[in-house]
Motif scaffolding. Sequence first.
Motif, PDB file in Angstrom:
ATOM      1  N   LEU A 199      -5.644   1.480  -3.660  1.00  0.00           N
ATOM      2  CA  LEU A 199      -5.641   0.835  -2.346  1.00  0.00           C
ATOM      3  C   LEU A 199      -6.693  -0.266  -2.254  1.00  0.00           C
ATOM      4  CD1 LEU A 199      -5.044   3.858   0.037  1.00  0.00           C
ATOM      5  CD2 LEU A 199      -3.469   2.011  -0.533  1.00  0.00           C
ATOM      6  N   CYS A 247       1.224   4.035  -3.054  1.00  0.00           N
ATOM      7  CA  CYS A 247       0.999   5.469  -2.835  1.00  0.00           C
ATOM      8  C   CYS A 247       2.204   6.288  -3.279  1.00  0.00           C
ATOM      9  CB  CYS A 247       0.692   5.733  -1.368  1.00  0.00           C
ATOM     10  SG  CYS A 247      -0.939   5.191  -0.874  1.00  0.00           S
ATOM     11  N   ALA A 296       0.831  -1.201   0.000  1.00  0.00           N
ATOM     12  CA  ALA A 296       0.000   0.000   0.000  1.00  0.00           C
ATOM     13  C   ALA A 296       0.869   1.256   0.000  1.00  0.00           C
ATOM     14  CB  ALA A 296      -0.932  -0.009   1.206  1.00  0.00           C
TER      15      ALA A 296
END
Length: 54
Positions: A38, A15, A11
């Motif tokens: 996500l 990002c 995750a």
Amino acid sequence: MPVSLDILVPALMSCALLWWISRGMTWSTRLAVIAVTLIVVFTVVAFERSGYFR
């Protein structure tokens, strides 16, 4: 229940990659892309952990 690194690391890496790619996008587009990414990451990890693909 603590969050394991199997979920946290992909995750965070997603990002970071999205931040690097989306420098020219508006904030609303950027947030939408991050949310979808996500969701995909969490779904893949959940299916992997469920043992469904054995």
